[in-house]
Design a protein around this motif. Structure first.
Motif, mmCIF file in Angstrom:
data_model
loop_
_atom_site.group_PDB
_atom_site.id
_atom_site.type_symbol
_atom_site.label_atom_id
_atom_site.label_comp_id
_atom_site.label_asym_id
_atom_site.label_seq_id
_atom_site.Cartn_x
_atom_site.Cartn_y
_atom_site.Cartn_z
ATOM 1 N N LEU A 1 0.821 -1.258 0.364
ATOM 2 C CA LEU A 1 -0.128 -0.241 -0.140
ATOM 3 C C LEU A 1 0.481 1.012 0.091
ATOM 4 C CD1 LEU A 1 -2.444 -0.932 2.601
ATOM 5 C CD2 LEU A 1 -2.779 -1.074 -0.209
ATOM 6 N N PHE A 2 1.886 1.399 0.612
ATOM 7 C CA PHE A 2 3.031 2.331 1.067
ATOM 8 C C PHE A 2 4.267 1.954 0.266
ATOM 9 C CE2 PHE A 2 -0.455 2.092 4.246
ATOM 10 C CZ PHE A 2 -1.046 3.876 3.846
ATOM 11 N N PRO A 3 4.572 3.254 -0.054
ATOM 12 C CA PRO A 3 6.348 3.321 -0.114
ATOM 13 C C PRO A 3 7.282 2.993 1.421
ATOM 14 C CG PRO A 3 5.236 5.802 -0.611
ATOM 15 C CD PRO A 3 4.726 4.232 -0.720
ATOM 16 N N MET A 4 8.045 2.598 1.175
ATOM 17 C CA MET A 4 8.752 2.289 2.382
ATOM 18 C C MET A 4 9.310 3.011 3.158
ATOM 19 S SD MET A 4 9.539 -0.156 4.348
ATOM 20 C CE MET A 4 9.426 -1.480 3.188
ATOM 21 N N GLU A 5 9.964 4.573 2.224
ATOM 22 C CA GLU A 5 9.883 6.063 3.367
ATOM 23 C C GLU A 5 8.761 6.266 4.435
ATOM 24 O OE1 GLU A 5 12.900 8.972 2.018
ATOM 25 O OE2 GLU A 5 12.557 7.881 -0.092
ATOM 26 N N LEU A 6 7.481 6.281 3.689
ATOM 27 C CA LEU A 6 6.417 6.350 4.627
ATOM 28 C C LEU A 6 5.843 5.444 5.625
ATOM 29 C CD1 LEU A 6 3.742 7.598 2.092
ATOM 30 C CD2 LEU A 6 5.155 9.170 3.226
ATOM 31 N N ILE A 7 6.664 4.195 5.013
ATOM 32 C CA ILE A 7 6.581 2.839 6.359
ATOM 33 C C ILE A 7 7.293 2.928 7.356
ATOM 34 C CG2 ILE A 7 6.493 0.572 6.693
ATOM 35 C CD1 ILE A 7 6.219 0.007 3.810
ATOM 36 N N GLN A 8 8.196 3.239 6.998
ATOM 37 C CA GLN A 8 9.516 4.005 7.613
ATOM 38 C C GLN A 8 9.183 4.986 8.586
ATOM 39 O OE1 GLN A 8 12.917 4.522 5.565
ATOM 40 N NE2 GLN A 8 13.955 2.109 5.713
ATOM 41 N N GLN A 9 8.671 6.408 7.653
ATOM 42 C CA GLN A 9 8.057 7.103 8.874
ATOM 43 C C GLN A 9 7.094 6.849 9.665
ATOM 44 O OE1 GLN A 9 7.216 10.170 6.132
ATOM 45 N NE2 GLN A 9 9.635 10.680 5.727
ATOM 46 N N LEU B 1 -3.442 7.830 10.508
ATOM 47 C CA LEU B 1 -2.126 7.626 10.318
ATOM 48 C C LEU B 1 -1.013 7.958 11.079
ATOM 49 C CD1 LEU B 1 -1.728 5.296 7.004
ATOM 50 C CD2 LEU B 1 -2.896 4.549 9.280
ATOM 51 N N ASN B 2 -0.182 7.035 11.782
ATOM 52 C CA ASN B 2 1.259 7.813 12.660
ATOM 53 C C ASN B 2 1.881 9.182 11.339
ATOM 54 O OD1 ASN B 2 0.604 6.499 14.208
ATOM 55 N ND2 ASN B 2 2.319 5.611 14.472
ATOM 56 N N HIS B 3 1.720 8.692 10.069
ATOM 57 C CA HIS B 3 3.459 9.165 9.243
ATOM 58 C C HIS B 3 2.307 10.862 9.141
ATOM 59 C CE1 HIS B 3 0.812 6.853 5.993
ATOM 60 N NE2 HIS B 3 1.577 8.041 5.133
ATOM 61 N N VAL B 4 1.325 10.561 8.549
ATOM 62 C CA VAL B 4 0.259 11.783 8.015
ATOM 63 C C VAL B 4 0.225 12.745 9.256
ATOM 64 C CG1 VAL B 4 -2.063 11.977 7.513
ATOM 65 C CG2 VAL B 4 -1.353 10.283 6.751
ATOM 66 N N LEU B 5 0.037 12.892 10.687
ATOM 67 C CA LEU B 5 0.332 13.314 11.622
ATOM 68 C C LEU B 5 1.275 14.462 11.795
ATOM 69 C CD1 LEU B 5 -2.583 11.578 12.315
ATOM 70 C CD2 LEU B 5 -2.228 11.657 14.526
ATOM 71 N N LEU B 6 2.344 13.306 11.781
ATOM 72 C CA LEU B 6 3.891 13.189 11.414
ATOM 73 C C LEU B 6 4.384 14.976 10.512
ATOM 74 C CD1 LEU B 6 6.509 13.164 11.956
ATOM 75 C CD2 LEU B 6 6.776 11.807 9.806
ATOM 76 N N HIS B 7 3.458 14.899 9.350
ATOM 77 C CA HIS B 7 3.390 15.655 8.252
ATOM 78 C C HIS B 7 2.742 17.066 8.636
ATOM 79 C CE1 HIS B 7 4.309 12.311 5.329
ATOM 80 N NE2 HIS B 7 5.047 12.143 5.143
ATOM 81 N N GLN B 8 1.735 16.738 9.338
ATOM 82 C CA GLN B 8 1.393 18.553 9.881
ATOM 83 C C GLN B 8 1.159 19.426 10.590
ATOM 84 O OE1 GLN B 8 -1.745 19.176 8.511
ATOM 85 N NE2 GLN B 8 -2.298 17.421 6.803
ATOM 86 N N THR B 9 2.984 18.414 11.665
ATOM 87 C CA THR B 9 3.788 19.080 12.159
ATOM 88 C C THR B 9 3.522 20.731 12.171
ATOM 89 O OG1 THR B 9 5.430 18.032 12.508
ATOM 90 C CG2 THR B 9 3.252 17.045 13.966
ATOM 91 N N VAL B 10 4.233 20.329 11.100
ATOM 92 C CA VAL B 10 4.414 22.420 10.267
ATOM 93 C C VAL B 10 3.660 22.991 10.965
ATOM 94 C CG1 VAL B 10 5.228 21.387 8.239
ATOM 95 C CG2 VAL B 10 3.129 21.706 8.085
ATOM 96 N N THR B 11 2.633 22.954 11.446
ATOM 97 C CA THR B 11 1.101 23.847 11.701
ATOM 98 C C THR B 11 2.041 23.951 13.338
ATOM 99 O OG1 THR B 11 -0.470 23.194 10.289
ATOM 100 C CG2 THR B 11 -0.647 24.462 12.355
ATOM 101 N N GLY B 12 2.000 23.237 13.964
ATOM 102 C CA GLY B 12 2.565 23.422 15.449
ATOM 103 C C GLY B 12 4.129 24.283 15.581
ATOM 104 N N LEU B 13 5.022 23.467 14.983
ATOM 105 C CA LEU B 13 6.334 24.213 15.115
ATOM 106 C C LEU B 13 6.203 25.398 14.558
ATOM 107 C CD1 LEU B 13 8.134 21.335 13.732
ATOM 108 C CD2 LEU B 13 8.276 22.030 15.697
ATOM 109 N N GLU B 14 5.638 26.311 13.493
ATOM 110 C CA GLU B 14 5.424 27.387 13.489
ATOM 111 C C GLU B 14 4.765 27.839 14.624
ATOM 112 O OE1 GLU B 14 5.327 26.694 8.148
ATOM 113 O OE2 GLU B 14 3.345 27.314 9.277
ATOM 114 N N ALA B 15 3.281 27.617 14.838
ATOM 115 C CA ALA B 15 2.583 28.596 15.679
ATOM 116 C C ALA B 15 3.502 28.769 17.332
ATOM 117 C CB ALA B 15 1.174 27.468 16.108
#
Length: 503
Positions: free
Chosen positions: A79-87, A265-279
């Motif tokens: 279902l997913f490429p390996m780099e996303l699985i690792q994340q 999924l964890n990798h999706v929530l990971l990517h979204q943290t740009v919002t909080g880091l900027e905030a």
């Protein structure tokens, strides 16, 4: 902590230019009167933040539905490429954002953070020591927070040689975002959109198709899952669980195709943290630190994106000393699909047709069909496992908001702040209103919420509201009970014993 590019802010060259009489720039207002807090382009985060590194207790593992043992990378590889699985499984605190992804982020990031002074006054809390800030993700090309993960998912798929990405979407924000991201990296995108939203929001479909994606109503006659459901109910309104089943069925059948998920999924929530880091950096510019964080939740990605970096600071004891580690975090969900407030914390499938692994989360049952509300992005039967885990640890609270209450709050916000919110964002606004009034009663404080998207593709919903045709669907207690009865039994004691013996 190494997650932001650290460079000095520079004065704008125009500040040094002589201006004709009458055209002088006004002096910079005092901090208390400022309404917008911007970061320069070079301050886009260079890394995503992974809360798994700071959890006081590890989250329960994702398990195979057949063996009830933890899955491995090979189980996800179709279902997913390996780099996303690792994340998905990494315990590293920070994950580097590729330059190619940051280059696309530059189209709209850093997104603005604003103080809602006019709304504060309308709510009657401005003179009671309450400050309300919101992070506005509606400035993205798709009008919501979803491109934060769509762009990296498209990038990693292109890098892995994927020919086509298949996905689902509810209200259409995720489908629009992946269509945009696919166009950036030259990759095909097929989207299965929940039927009720497909019919309610035709302009979202037009957006996806303009960027080159193909969009199908779900349930459809293109999959075995869809055909079976349509045979039982030709007018089935669909759900995110059904659309996920269809997308997974199509993706898993062709090796060069992959699946993408826009939340949970964890990798999706990971990517979204740009919002909080900027905030975090923008709140420093505002001279404040939040006492309360608020976000709407369906699968949980925008909520996690804002809140996880702040919760991480709490875990690491990096909050300002005067806060004494006190931080309230409030998730706002629809009252007719209340997984956090009324769901069962248990292992369940992420889709209706039982094609996914089992994840431990707050669930209403994978067969539950949520009422056909306009907040299509929140019509999901279960919550992101990491958010459910944090609620189980007592690190966040949850409240349920009725549809009309949400739109009432969104209308007042629009009148005050000039942004028409998406139906999903209305739930966060309604929650922010509730919490702001609580702060006013207790002597004041600082509130920050995620204004996750605009509602300019949701005019049918706003028309229904303005014409008095919007209804509050009752919580379908009987249907939820039936769906919960279908949750697969898992011997968690045996699972924990297995984990202890393999460590």
């Amino acid at each position: 902590a190494g997650c932001l590019v650290q460079q000095p802010f520079c004065s704008h060259p125009s500040a040094e230019v002589d201006r004709p009489a009458g055209m002088e720039m006004a002096p910079e207002p005092p901090l208390e009167e400022r309404s917008k807090f911007h970061l320069p382009e070079h301050a886009i985060p260079t890394h995503w933040y992974n809360i798994q590194a700071d959890l006081p207790k590890p989250a329960p593992p994702v398990i195979h539905p057949g063996t009830h043992l933890p899955i491995g990378p090979g189980d996800l590889e179709p279902l997913f490429p390996m780099e996303l699985i690792q994340q998905e499984v990494t315990q590293d605190r920070y994950v580097e954002i590729p330059k190619e992804v940051r280059d696309v982020y530059k189209m709209w990031r850093p997104s603005p953070l604003s103080r809602a002074t006019t709304w504060e006054k309308a709510l009657g809390v401005h003179d009671k020591g309450v400050k309300i800030f919101y992070k506005y993700e509606g400035v993205s090309p798709a009008g919501s927070h979803k491109p934060n993960t769509a762009v990296p998912q498209a990038f990693y798929n292109k890098k892995a040689g994927t020919k086509k990405i298949i996905t689902e979407t509810g209200a259409g924000q995720w489908g629009s975002s992946l269509a945009f991201a696919g166009a950036q990296f030259g990759i095909e995108v097929d989207v299965y959109q929940v039927r009720v939203s497909y019919d309610q929001k035709p302009y979202r479909r037009a957006f996806m198709e303009t960027f080159g994606a193909k969009c199908y109503p779900s349930p459809s006659d293109r999959t075995e899952t869809g055909r079976q459901l349509l045979e039982k109910d030709p007018k089935c309104p669909g759900s995110l669980g059904i659309a996920i089943s269809e997308a997974v069925e199509v993706a898993a059948g062709v090796p060069e195709n992959k699946y993408a998920l826009g939340s949970v999924l964890n990798h999706v929530l990971l990517h979204q943290t740009v919002t909080g880091l900027e905030a975090i950096e923008q709140m420093k510019l505002a001279g404040c630190y939040p006492d309360v964080l608020v976000g709407c939740t369906g699968g949980g990605s925008n909520f996690a994106g804002l809140c996880f970096p702040f919760i991480g600071q709490k875990f690491r004891k990096e909050m300002p000393p005067e806060k004494n580690g006190a931080l309230r975090v409030v998730a706002c969900e629809p009252a007719n699909c209340p997984s956090l407030t009324k769901g069962k914390y248990a292992y369940d499938f992420g889709d209706t047709a039982q094609k996914t692994p089992l994840m431990k989360s707050h669930t209403l049952g994978h067969t539950f069909m949520p009422p056909a509300t306009h907040a299509g992005g929140l019509r999901y039967h279960s919550m992101a496992p990491l958010i459910s885990h944090l609620k189980d640890l007592g690190e966040l609270e949850a409240i349920a908001i009725k549809q009309i209450e949400a739109f009432d709050a969104g209308q007042l916000f629009a009148k005050c702040e000039g942004i028409l919110p998406a139906p999903e964002a209305n739930h966060a606004i309604a929650g922010a209103r509730i919490e702001a009034l609580k702060l006013a009663e207790s002597g004041g404080g600082v509130l920050l919420f995620n204004m996750c998207g605009h509602g300019y593709f949701d005019m049918a919903a706003w028309t229904a509201y303005n014409e008095g045709k919007l209804v509050d669907h009752e919580y379908p207690e009987g249907e939820v009970a039936m769906a919960l009865a279908g949750i697969p039994p898992v011997d968690e004691a045996k699972l924990m014993e297995h984990l202890a013996n393999t460590q």
